[in-house]
Design a protein around this motif. Structure first.
Motif, PDB file in Angstrom:
ATOM      1  N   LYS A   9       0.833  -1.198   0.000  1.00 23.42           N
ATOM      2  CA  LYS A   9       0.000   0.000   0.000  1.00 23.42           C
ATOM      3  C   LYS A   9       0.871   1.252   0.000  1.00 23.42           C
ATOM      4  CE  LYS A   9      -4.203   1.775   2.207  1.00 23.42           C
ATOM      5  NZ  LYS A   9      -5.044   1.458   1.035  1.00 23.42           N
ATOM      6  N   GLU A  10       0.595   2.139  -0.937  1.00 22.20           N
ATOM      7  CA  GLU A  10       1.295   3.418  -1.016  1.00 22.20           C
ATOM      8  C   GLU A  10       0.363   4.506  -0.475  1.00 22.20           C
ATOM      9  OE1 GLU A  10       2.342   5.583  -4.824  1.00 22.20           O
ATOM     10  OE2 GLU A  10       4.308   4.727  -4.281  1.00 22.20           O
ATOM     11  N   ILE A  11       0.796   5.167   0.571  1.00 18.12           N
ATOM     12  CA  ILE A  11      -0.061   6.132   1.262  1.00 18.12           C
ATOM     13  C   ILE A  11       0.451   7.548   1.023  1.00 18.12           C
ATOM     14  CG2 ILE A  11      -0.928   6.891   3.516  1.00 18.12           C
ATOM     15  CD1 ILE A  11      -0.503   3.996   4.470  1.00 18.12           C
ATOM     16  N   PRO A  30     -10.947  10.166   6.323  1.00 18.50           N
ATOM     17  CA  PRO A  30     -11.136   9.348   5.117  1.00 18.50           C
ATOM     18  C   PRO A  30     -10.544  10.014   3.872  1.00 18.50           C
ATOM     19  CG  PRO A  30     -13.132   9.335   6.427  1.00 18.50           C
ATOM     20  CD  PRO A  30     -12.214  10.340   7.066  1.00 18.50           C
ATOM     21  N   GLY A  31      -9.583   9.361   3.261  1.00 19.60           N
ATOM     22  CA  GLY A  31      -8.990   9.866   2.029  1.00 19.60           C
ATOM     23  C   GLY A  31      -7.890  10.896   2.213  1.00 19.60           C
ATOM     24  N   ARG A  62      -6.908   1.545   7.381  1.00 22.10           N
ATOM     25  CA  ARG A  62      -7.758   0.388   7.072  1.00 22.10           C
ATOM     26  C   ARG A  62      -9.114   0.513   7.771  1.00 22.10           C
ATOM     27  NH1 ARG A  62      -5.296  -5.418   8.300  1.00 22.10           N
ATOM     28  NH2 ARG A  62      -5.425  -4.564  10.417  1.00 22.10           N
ATOM     29  N   GLU A  63      -9.114   0.992   9.016  1.00 25.51           N
ATOM     30  CA  GLU A  63     -10.364   1.181   9.750  1.00 25.51           C
ATOM     31  C   GLU A  63     -11.216   2.272   9.094  1.00 25.51           C
ATOM     32  OE1 GLU A  63     -13.311   0.886  12.777  1.00 25.51           O
ATOM     33  OE2 GLU A  63     -11.809  -0.459  11.925  1.00 25.51           O
ATOM     34  N   ARG A  66     -12.898   0.847   6.112  1.00 17.83           N
ATOM     35  CA  ARG A  66     -14.019  -0.011   6.505  1.00 17.83           C
ATOM     36  C   ARG A  66     -15.253   0.822   6.844  1.00 17.83           C
ATOM     37  NH1 ARG A  66     -16.747  -1.554  10.631  1.00 17.83           N
ATOM     38  NH2 ARG A  66     -15.574  -0.212  12.050  1.00 17.83           N
ATOM     39  N   ILE A  67     -15.048   1.916   7.568  1.00 18.61           N
ATOM     40  CA  ILE A  67     -16.159   2.788   7.941  1.00 18.61           C
ATOM     41  C   ILE A  67     -16.805   3.402   6.705  1.00 18.61           C
ATOM     42  CG2 ILE A  67     -16.701   5.002   9.048  1.00 18.61           C
ATOM     43  CD1 ILE A  67     -14.725   4.239  11.254  1.00 18.61           C
ATOM     44  N   THR A  68     -15.961   3.870   5.781  1.00 19.98           N
ATOM     45  CA  THR A  68     -16.483   4.485   4.559  1.00 19.98           C
ATOM     46  C   THR A  68     -17.274   3.483   3.735  1.00 19.98           C
ATOM     47  OG1 THR A  68     -14.613   6.025   4.519  1.00 19.98           O
ATOM     48  CG2 THR A  68     -15.849   5.746   2.474  1.00 19.98           C
TER      49      THR A  68
END
Length: 243
Positions: A9-11, A30-31, A62-63, A66-68
């Motif tokens: 994963k590239e963040i 988010p995002g 990751r959380e 999941r919420i989104t």
């Protein structure tokens, strides 16, 4: 925009430097990931800081994903929710932070930073902290408004404080102790000022006779507008949404 590689994963993250910050910090919504660095930090300092926070960032992102993805089941107190404040519904932003404690700020909306230890369903935690913040803001407003009237008109109550009143918006006891309903933080500032002025006016005139209303019009010349607003909207000024 710089990026951090965690496994596959590239963040991407936004790097911001602060001359007044006392410590580095990461906030995640988010995002979006923001890294707050010190002005004295070089690239190696930032890289070491990110390396220490690598696993926390991965788990938090990751959380958030999941919420989104399950937004239909997200609690009420989430990014994008609206919080009534001073007569308007202001946006709420809930972020994950690597800080040790929960923090609330207001900048054209409410910003809640959840600490690393806050896990699972955080709805009740955000609700509780927002209620505390709003109560504290109401207390500050009451003191500020009362001090201004005291300077201008020489009205000095024995005490003035906020309370969770079951009925009514304020009261002035026989010894000059004034209570103001903290739910007025949800009303426009002018309405809040009207209620404080109303109770202060009782220091001169105990009853609601003609002398009282004449004196109140001296304190708040447009009080009738605020009084009408309160009569129309009083049922909406409740903290029930925080339960």
């Amino acid at each position: 925009m710089p990026t951090l590689q965690i496994g596959r994963k590239e963040i991407p993250y936004e790097l911001r430097r602060s001359a007044i910050a006392s410590e580095r910090r990461i906030t995640i919504t988010p995002g979006h990931v923001e890294v707050l660095a010190l002005t004295s930090d070089n690239d190696d300092d930032i890289a070491r800081f990110l390396e220490r926070k690598r696993q926390w960032m991965f788990n938090t992102i990751r959380e958030m994903e999941r919420i989104t993805a399950n937004r239909h089941s997200v609690p009420r107190f989430m990014t994008g929710s609206k919080i009534p404040y001073r007569g308007r519904n202001m946006p709420l932003t809930v972020r994950r932070s690597d800080g040790a404690r929960m923090e609330i700020a207001y900048r054209n909306g409410f910003i809640v930073d959840l600490p690393a230890w806050a896990e699972g369903d955080t709805d009740a935690l955000v609700s509780s902290e927002l209620k505390l913040w709003l109560k504290q803001r109401a207390r500050l407003d009451v003191k500020e408004i009362a001090a201004a009237y005291s300077r201008r008109f020489g009205l000095a109550p024995q005490s003035i404080r906020t309370a969770d009143l079951a009925t009514g918006w304020g009261s002035c006891g026989p010894e000059g102790n004034i209570l103001i309903n903290w739910h007025l933080i949800f009303a426009p500032r002018k309405v809040f000022e009207y209620v404080v002025a109303h109770e202060l006016a009782h220091l001169r005139h105990r009853s609601h006779g003609s002398e009282f209303w004449r004196f109140l019009s001296t304190l708040a010349p447009d009080y009738e507008t605020s009084r009408s607003w309160l009569e129309r909207q009083q049922s909406a000024l409740s903290s029930d949404f925080l339960r």
